[in-house]
Design a protein around this motif. Structure first.
Motif, PDB file in Angstrom:
ATOM      1  N   GLY A   1       0.734  -1.530  -0.112  1.00 40.06           N
ATOM      2  CA  GLY A   1       0.079   0.111  -0.070  1.00 40.06           C
ATOM      3  C   GLY A   1       0.625   1.221   0.082  1.00 40.06           C
ATOM      4  N   MET A   2       2.042   1.266   0.707  1.00 41.14           N
ATOM      5  CA  MET A   2       2.734   2.264   0.918  1.00 41.14           C
ATOM      6  C   MET A   2       3.031   3.090  -0.629  1.00 41.14           C
ATOM      7  N   LYS A   3       2.966   2.426  -1.980  1.00 37.91           N
ATOM      8  CA  LYS A   3       3.340   2.625  -3.226  1.00 37.91           C
ATOM      9  C   LYS A   3       2.163   3.159  -4.000  1.00 37.91           C
ATOM     10  N   ASN A   4       1.164   2.768  -3.303  1.00 33.15           N
ATOM     11  CA  ASN A   4      -0.264   3.267  -3.924  1.00 33.15           C
ATOM     12  C   ASN A   4      -0.670   4.541  -3.313  1.00 33.15           C
ATOM     13  N   VAL A   5       0.086   5.663  -3.925  1.00 36.13           N
ATOM     14  CA  VAL A   5       0.040   6.973  -3.456  1.00 36.13           C
ATOM     15  C   VAL A   5      -1.520   7.616  -3.427  1.00 36.13           C
ATOM     16  N   LYS A   6      -2.063   8.181  -2.368  1.00 38.24           N
ATOM     17  CA  LYS A   6      -3.142   8.731  -2.297  1.00 38.24           C
ATOM     18  C   LYS A   6      -2.917  10.283  -2.418  1.00 38.24           C
ATOM     19  N   TRP A   7      -3.976  11.005  -2.904  1.00 31.31           N
ATOM     20  CA  TRP A   7      -4.157  12.517  -3.027  1.00 31.31           C
ATOM     21  C   TRP A   7      -3.203  12.793  -4.094  1.00 31.31           C
ATOM     22  N   LEU A   8      -3.053  12.208  -5.163  1.00 29.81           N
ATOM     23  CA  LEU A   8      -2.139  12.488  -6.256  1.00 29.81           C
ATOM     24  C   LEU A   8      -2.241  13.879  -6.723  1.00 29.81           C
ATOM     25  N   THR A   9      -1.138  14.680  -7.194  1.00 28.51           N
ATOM     26  CA  THR A   9      -1.308  15.921  -7.693  1.00 28.51           C
ATOM     27  C   THR A   9      -0.386  16.193  -8.945  1.00 28.51           C
ATOM     28  N   ARG A  10       0.803  15.095  -8.961  1.00 31.25           N
ATOM     29  CA  ARG A  10       1.759  15.257  -9.904  1.00 31.25           C
ATOM     30  C   ARG A  10       2.083  13.862 -10.259  1.00 31.25           C
ATOM     31  N   ILE A  11       2.481  13.517 -11.410  1.00 29.65           N
ATOM     32  CA  ILE A  11       3.247  12.393 -11.984  1.00 29.65           C
ATOM     33  C   ILE A  11       4.443  12.779 -12.837  1.00 29.65           C
ATOM     34  N   GLU A  12       5.524  12.551 -12.359  1.00 32.38           N
ATOM     35  CA  GLU A  12       6.744  13.103 -12.821  1.00 32.38           C
ATOM     36  C   GLU A  12       7.518  11.851 -13.377  1.00 32.38           C
ATOM     37  N   LEU A  13       8.025  11.836 -14.793  1.00 31.89           N
ATOM     38  CA  LEU A  13       8.813  10.859 -15.217  1.00 31.89           C
ATOM     39  C   LEU A  13      10.237  11.369 -15.257  1.00 31.89           C
ATOM     40  N   VAL A  14      11.032  10.569 -14.501  1.00 26.48           N
ATOM     41  CA  VAL A  14      12.528  10.803 -14.184  1.00 26.48           C
ATOM     42  C   VAL A  14      13.657   9.801 -15.069  1.00 26.48           C
ATOM     43  N   GLY A  15      14.720  10.322 -14.941  1.00 25.23           N
ATOM     44  CA  GLY A  15      15.760   9.183 -15.655  1.00 25.23           C
ATOM     45  C   GLY A  15      16.707   8.915 -14.647  1.00 25.23           C
ATOM     46  N   TYR A  16      16.158   8.890 -13.460  1.00 25.56           N
ATOM     47  CA  TYR A  16      17.310   8.149 -12.333  1.00 25.56           C
ATOM     48  C   TYR A  16      16.317   7.471 -11.339  1.00 25.56           C
ATOM     49  N   ASP A  17      17.196   6.790 -10.499  1.00 22.71           N
ATOM     50  CA  ASP A  17      16.494   5.782  -9.590  1.00 22.71           C
ATOM     51  C   ASP A  17      15.775   6.507  -8.329  1.00 22.71           C
ATOM     52  N   TYR A  18      14.744   7.209  -8.382  1.00 24.87           N
ATOM     53  CA  TYR A  18      14.072   7.842  -7.490  1.00 24.87           C
ATOM     54  C   TYR A  18      13.621   7.028  -6.280  1.00 24.87           C
ATOM     55  N   GLN A  19      14.000   7.373  -5.126  1.00 28.38           N
ATOM     56  CA  GLN A  19      13.779   6.926  -3.772  1.00 28.38           C
ATOM     57  C   GLN A  19      12.702   7.848  -3.157  1.00 28.38           C
ATOM     58  N   GLY A  20      11.719   7.063  -2.735  1.00 33.20           N
ATOM     59  CA  GLY A  20      10.703   8.058  -1.976  1.00 33.20           C
ATOM     60  C   GLY A  20      10.896   7.859  -0.262  1.00 33.20           C
ATOM     61  N   TYR A  21       9.923   8.400   0.325  1.00 31.13           N
ATOM     62  CA  TYR A  21      10.140   8.585   1.771  1.00 31.13           C
ATOM     63  C   TYR A  21      10.549   7.414   2.692  1.00 31.13           C
ATOM     64  N   TRP A  22       9.659   6.021   2.177  1.00 28.35           N
ATOM     65  CA  TRP A  22      10.157   5.095   3.071  1.00 28.35           C
ATOM     66  C   TRP A  22      11.477   4.264   2.351  1.00 28.35           C
ATOM     67  N   GLN A  23      11.602   4.518   1.081  1.00 25.26           N
ATOM     68  CA  GLN A  23      12.886   3.823   0.598  1.00 25.26           C
ATOM     69  C   GLN A  23      14.129   4.584   1.107  1.00 25.26           C
ATOM     70  N   GLN A  24      14.179   5.838   1.430  1.00 28.02           N
ATOM     71  CA  GLN A  24      15.349   6.578   2.063  1.00 28.02           C
ATOM     72  C   GLN A  24      15.339   6.136   3.604  1.00 28.02           C
ATOM     73  N   ARG A  25      14.542   5.276   4.030  1.00 29.15           N
ATOM     74  CA  ARG A  25      14.489   4.720   5.502  1.00 29.15           C
ATOM     75  C   ARG A  25      14.725   3.184   5.288  1.00 29.15           C
ATOM     76  N   GLU A  26      15.121   2.597   4.242  1.00 26.63           N
ATOM     77  CA  GLU A  26      15.520   1.436   3.775  1.00 26.63           C
ATOM     78  C   GLU A  26      14.511   0.642   3.870  1.00 26.63           C
ATOM     79  N   TRP A  27      13.219   0.780   3.490  1.00 20.02           N
ATOM     80  CA  TRP A  27      12.257  -0.111   3.360  1.00 20.02           C
ATOM     81  C   TRP A  27      12.081  -0.414   1.841  1.00 20.02           C
ATOM     82  N   SER A  28      11.529  -1.789   1.374  1.00 22.13           N
ATOM     83  CA  SER A  28      11.707  -2.132   0.108  1.00 22.13           C
ATOM     84  C   SER A  28      11.265  -1.112  -1.018  1.00 22.13           C
TER      85      SER A  28
END
Length: 207
Positions: free
Chosen positions: A126-153
């Motif tokens: 569920g953590m990757k099923n983002v709620k209250w979406l406002t923007r979808i951004e396509l990027v050319g690097y390995d983006y790490q979200g809030y939980w991934q920066q804290r070593e979650w999968s």
């Protein structure tokens, strides 16, 4: 709580034609309706941090095709109105079951489920099923979200789980007395081939 009348969803980054959609424009696009089960990555064995609903929304892949995806995209980043963010791979974004949902069980999404629109991705927590979406951004690097920066999968693939829901309370059964056992077995979008139960602590199993 997001006001759908003033809400906008943008699709930008590595795209040929950036998009900006109002709530009504999003709902006017060709939609799909599908059942999907969400499970929290914190759900323990036998836990109840999961639920199923009938969702209606727009396939994310269609929006990305409308925007024209450029080469070199490594992640599709989802930004939320509360500044939360996470990402999925382009392959996952283009799967038919990945949608931007705006209805849940036939009514507009409740605030707690991400009104006006949320992401739904089969097979991942569920953590990757983002709620209250406002923007979808396509990027050319390995983006790490809030939980991934804290070593979650980052892949966050749902593990196979099961839960016994009946009988609800423990009691002893007499010889010859019938005990009905029921519950849930779930493996995300992989499906379940069979379910077995043990009545002797795992020494033997039966269908």
């Amino acid at each position: 709580s997001v006001n759908s009348a003033t809400w906008r969803l943008t699709v930008d980054g590595l795209v040929e034609r950036p998009l900006a959609l109002t709530y009504e424009q999003l709902k006017a696009l060709p939609a799909v309706t599908q059942y999907l089960t969400l499970e929290c990555i914190s759900n323990e064995v036998g836990g109840d941090l999961m639920g199923n609903a009938l969702w209606t929304g727009v396939p994310l892949g269609q929006l990305l095709r409308d925007a024209g995806v450029k080469s070199g995209v490594r992640k599709v980043v989802l930004h939320a109105a509360d500044d939360y963010s996470d990402s999925i791979t382009p392959d996952k974004a283009l799967e038919p079951g990945t949608i931007l949902a705006y209805e849940m069980n036939g009514v507009p999404l409740p605030d707690t489920h991400g009104h006006p629109a949320r992401l739904l991705v089969p097979g991942i927590y569920g953590m990757k099923n983002v709620k209250w979406l406002t923007r979808i951004e396509l990027v050319g690097y390995d983006y790490q979200g809030y939980w991934q920066q804290r070593e979650w999968s980052d892949s966050a693939v749902i593990n196979t789980m099961s839960r016994i829901g009946a009988p609800v309370e423990w009691r002893e059964y007499g010889a010859g007395e019938i005990a009905y056992v029921g519950g849930v077995a779930f493996a995300g979008d992989r499906g379940i081939a069979e379910v077995e139960v043990s009545t002797d602590g795992g020494k033997t199993w039966a269908p």
